[in-house]
Structure formats: C-alpha cells, structure tokens
Design an enzyme around this catalytic site. Structure first.
Site, short mmCIF file in Angstrom:
data_model
loop_
_atom_site.label_atom_id
_atom_site.label_comp_id
_atom_site.label_asym_id
_atom_site.label_seq_id
_atom_site.Cartn_x
_atom_site.Cartn_y
_atom_site.Cartn_z
CD GLU A 117 -2.68 -1.26 2.53
OE1 GLU A 117 -3.88 -1.57 2.46
OE2 GLU A 117 -2.10 -1.05 3.61
C1 TNX Z 1 -4.28 -4.04 4.83
S1 TNX Z 1 -2.66 -6.42 4.45
C2 TNX Z 1 -3.00 -3.80 5.28
C3 TNX Z 1 -2.75 -3.40 6.67
C4 TNX Z 1 -4.04 -3.22 7.42
C5 TNX Z 1 -4.98 -4.34 7.06
C6 TNX Z 1 -6.24 -4.32 7.84
C7 TNX Z 1 -1.60 -5.38 4.20
C8 TNX Z 1 -0.41 -5.85 3.61
N1 TNX Z 1 -1.88 -4.11 4.54
O1 TNX Z 1 -2.00 -2.22 6.71
O2 TNX Z 1 -3.76 -3.24 8.79
O3 TNX Z 1 -5.29 -4.25 5.70
O4 TNX Z 1 -7.00 -5.47 7.60
#
Ligand code: TNX
Length: 533
Positions: free
Chosen positions: A346
C-alpha cells in the site's frame, strides 16, 4: 460386529475405580489432524510411576523432555522424572529425513514418540498432550485418571512455513502477551512468528543508532494510547522464547509506505519542500543517486488514526538508504532466523518507478546482512532476488508476477487468513473490508488450489496475520484468533484429502474446554457445539 473395548482405571483416588468404554485414537480431537492414525488395543494410563525416557543426543533434547514433564506434572501431581535411563514415555531421536515428521505408538505399557529431529519430537509431544483429557491443562492437581487410547500416529506437515503474524505497531502488544501467543502457536505446530514491528502509528523496536524512532515514534498507537516498544534485550528474549518452542521470528519493517512513525521521529527522512532561497541544508549535502530539488524537511506529526497508504519514505534520497541499512543491520544481528520482512504494501503515494527502485535497493541491503527478503505481494512489481518471497494477501496478479520470476509465495489471502476480519456483522471488533470470515470460511480452503496459477510447488507456506487496528488487549486478540488460528494451522499442516469441516467442527469442541481452563477468551462460534457453553 463392532467390538467395544473397555478399560478400568484406578483414578487418582482409590475410591474412583471405574470401568468405561475405551476411547479410540481415531476419534481423538487432534488439531492439526495427523496424516495417519490407527487404533490399537486398550489404553495407556499415566501414573505416579511414569517417567520420560530420552534416547539420542541433541542440544535441546533434555529441554524437550522437561517441556513435556512441565505440562504433565501440575494437573496430575505426579513427580515425572526425565532421564536417559528409562521410563514408560519414550522420546527417541532416530533416523534421518524430515526433522518435523514424527511418529507415536501407544500401547498399554509404553508411549513412544520418535523423530529424526527435535522439532518433530516437540510436535509429537503437542499431539500427545492433546490426547490427554483437557483437564491436563490445569495448573493444580485434578483427581481423575489420565488415560490415552492405544494406537499409532504417523505425521508430517505439508508446508514447511506455518506462520502467524502479530501487528504490534497499531496497538503495542507486551512481551508477556506475545509469549502467551507463542505458547498457543506451539500447541498447533506453527513454526514462524512474523512481527509487524513498524507502521504509521508506531515504531516498536529499539534501534540504537536512531534512538528517536522509539522515543518519539514508539510513544503512541491507534486511538492515542501510550504505545510502547521492545528494547533489543526484550526482542532477544522473545526470539529465544520462540526458538525454544521451534518458532522462528520474522521481523518486519514496513516500507516505503506505512512509515509515518519514522518520518515523525526524524525530519531528515522526509522529502521536504523546495527552499525558496536556494540554500542547501545539511541533509542535502549527502551524495545523491539522482538530483533532488533543494529541500527543507520537517518531521511529520505522529498519527493515531487507521487510514492506510498516505505516507512514504523518500526513495530518491541517499539518507533513506543509510537509515534502512542501519535498521536492517541492527535487527538482523538480533535475529537468527533466515528472513527479514520489508513490507512494501500500500505505498500509494510513492511514484511507481521510485517504488521499484526502493524495493530493489532494500532487497540488496537485506541480502548484504545475510537475510532473505519477504514482502507483501506488491514487491513482485520489482525484480525480485532469487529466493525472495512474496506474501500474497490481495492481488493474484502480483503473486503470478513473483512466480513468473521463479520466486515462491507465502499464502495469506485476506478473505480467508486474516484474523482481524469480523466473523459476521455482529462481531464486537474487527474490520470487514476483505470479508466476514466465520470459522468454516477460515478452515475450508486449500492453499494449492485457492488461486489459478499458484500451485503447490509455488507455495512456501501459509500465514495468518492479525492486524490490530481494533485490538487493544489480550481479550480482543483471543476473541479474533481463537478458534480461527487452529483452523488455519490445520490448513497449513494437513493435506487436503485428510481434512474435513465436519471433522474439524467436532474436534475443536475439546479445545474450547482446554481454553476455558487456560483462561483463553475465544469466540464461541455458533457453527460449533461447544458442549453447553
Ligand atoms: C491491509 S494487508 C493492510 C494493513 C491493514 C490491514 C487491515 C496489508 C499488507 N496491509 O496495513 O492493517 O489491511 O485489515
């Protein structure tokens, strides 16, 4: 005609002499369910005469024997010696082959657990402990008999990486609570604990060369609480505690996104804005890979919300790599395991080219310190080093990119393996952006057929992540992880043809009784008959 064996036991009190139908090994509540189980005749009864007999030589063999004794003594009250001289519970190191495979044979006189490795013996012990009545988990003496059914078990895991992740960044989790979690992971034969040590809301591991990371970056958490961090000594203690239980710690420093806690700690890590007067600041005198505009970096504000994808390191600045180098070096020195997790998820505000450049440089740093990188699936958009692992959580096309480069996948599909997802819309905590995940959903999937193009040989293993945006204490953690963690442990250990939801649903009940004794506040899923609870 079906033969029903009975056994008569003296119990702990002579008064409680009783004859009952003998339990059957094939009807026991083992999780993960072993690959092969066969019934024998009769039962073995643990008595005050029992002892643990070690055979073979290895560094931790005595420790493994004592671990078993420590788990049998409190509830039985028996003084169970551990020795190389004899005893009717044999732990034998023998042969070669898969060090995680083990076999158990039980008859009326002898329990024998054997493996080529200490890890396998440890897993055999976990199975043995589950064969006793749930009351074996009590810390005070229970007046009852301790019998287990005769028969044989032969077992080994499908996947060599069977993991769980704790996000200690969104809400800090104390050393004591992490150890408690490790104990439960061990009971279900999980062997990797991934610690998500840094995120926007907190930096949780002491870095001696960059002390403000914990002074400032560790000082808060989601919701504005006081946060916290592990000193290097505490982290080493966790690593050792896990290693004793055959669990390897995988540290994660999430970057280049999810980095606000570092950016709030050190102004010079921020890209900054152009200086109107054209002056260089001290940071800009560092050698640059390519030109940066003149800048005036400011530390960002600490953050206690739960939005994602808005922060980034500055991939064009050399100081970023000097920083990453120190962090990877210090953590790698404390971490005996082979993996270093570099995050990579992300990074929505990092330019695409910058992201790829960053991931490739950071992989080189990790490799320089002797570790193999794992990253969330987005890292597969960069050129991966041979052997590096992409952790599939969201995008199948990223997993396929990794496979096309010859790299393996760690399976954590958010729709099945995310322990922070709510069970249903009434769950008191948790998120639901990926799915609602009831127990059956967590259980009923098969990693090697989950996504087209990700086959068994592409998969290193399975990991169940717990993100902690909504998790503030041990009770919250237990509510989300139990009973789903054991479900995912069975997905990771047992081959698909040996697993069934009906079987799991029946076996998990007994674990509920054990958790009641241990004070584990699990979610009593309506899909299971918890026996009156
Ligand atoms: C996505 S899964 C994220 C996390 C969040 C999560 C909450 C991932 C690699 N990144 O930063 O905590 O969703 O479900």
């Amino acid at each position: 005609m079906k033969k029903i064996f009975t056994y008569c036991s003296m119990g702990a009190l002579l008064l409680s002499f009783a004859c009952k139908p003998a339990p059957k090994l094939t009807e026991s509540s083992l999780i993960p369910i072993p690959q092969e189980i066969q019934d024998g005749k009769g039962v073995f009864e643990l008595t005050s005469e029992s002892g643990i007999h070690l055979i073979g030589s290895a560094e931790h063999l005595t420790w493994v024997g004592e671990y078993l004794a420590d788990h049998l003594i409190p509830a039985t009250g028996f003084d169970i010696p551990v020795s190389y001289d004899g005893g009717n519970i044999r732990l034998e190191l023998a042969g070669d082959g898969n060090a995680e495979a083990y076999s158990i044979s039980v008859d009326e006189n002898l329990i024998s657990i054997s493996s080529s490795g200490e890890a396998g013996l440890f897993y055999g012990i976990q199975s043995l402990l589950q064969l006793f009545p749930a009351e074996i988990a009590h810390q005070n003496i229970q007046n009852q008999s301790w019998v287990i059914p005769a028969g044989t078990i032969s077992d080994q895991p499908v996947f060599s990486y069977r993991g769980a992740m704790l996000d200690v960044a969104r809400h800090f989790i104390s050393v004591e609570d992490v150890k408690h979690y490790i104990d439960q992971m061990a009971a279900y034969k999980l062997n990797y604990l991934h610690l998500h040590l840094t995120d926007d809301q907190g930096w949780r591991i002491e870095i001696k060369s960059w002390p403000k990371l914990t002074e400032i970056g560790g000082s808060t958490e989601v919701g504005g609480g006081e946060g916290g961090f592990y000193t290097q000594e505490e982290y080493k203690d966790l690593v050792a505690y896990a290693a004793d239980r055959f669990i390897t710690i995988v540290p994660e420093v999430d970057m280049p996104g999810h980095t606000n806690s570092a950016l709030a700690s050190y102004a010079e890590l921020n890209p900054g804005v152009n200086l109107p007067n054209g002056k260089l600041d001290s940071v800009n005198k560092q050698p640059l890979d390519y030109q940066m505009p003149l800048r005036n970096p400011q530390a960002s504000e600490l953050y206690t919300g739960i939005e994602v994808g808005w922060s980034t390191f500055a991939p064009k600045l050399e100081i970023t790599y000097a920083f990453v180098d120190s962090v990877v070096r210090e953590i790698s020195e404390l971490t005996p395991g082979p993996y270093f997790h570099i995050g990579g998820d992300e990074s929505h505000v990092t330019e695409k080219d910058d992201y790829v450049y960053f991931v490739e440089r950071v992989q080189d740093i990790v490799s320089k310190y002797g570790k193999t990188s794992i990253g969330w699936d987005e890292i597969a958009t960069a050129k991966l080093l041979p052997g590096n692992i992409a952790q599939f959580w969201a995008k199948e096309e990223n997993a396929k990119l990794a496979i096309s480069q010859g790299n393996q996948i760690l399976m954590s599909p958010a729709t099945r393996a995310y322990l922070d997802m709510q069970y249903d819309s009434t769950s008191r905590i948790g998120l639901h952006w990926a799915a609602y995940i009831e127990l059956q959903d967590a259980y009923s999937w098969e990693p090697s057929t989950f996504a087209e193009g990700i086959a068994a040989e592409n998969i290193l293993g399975v990991e169940a992540p717990l993100w902690t945006e909504t998790v503030t204490n041990r009770e919250d953690l237990e509510y989300l992880c139990f009973p789903r963690l054991p479900a995912l442990a069975e997905v990771a250990w047992t081959s698909a043809d040996k697993r069934s939801w009906e079987g799991f649903k029946n076996r998990i009940q007994k674990h509920g009784s054990r958790w009641d004794i241990l004070g584990i506040q699990y979610y009593s899923s309506p899909q299971v008959n918890w026996g009156g609870k």
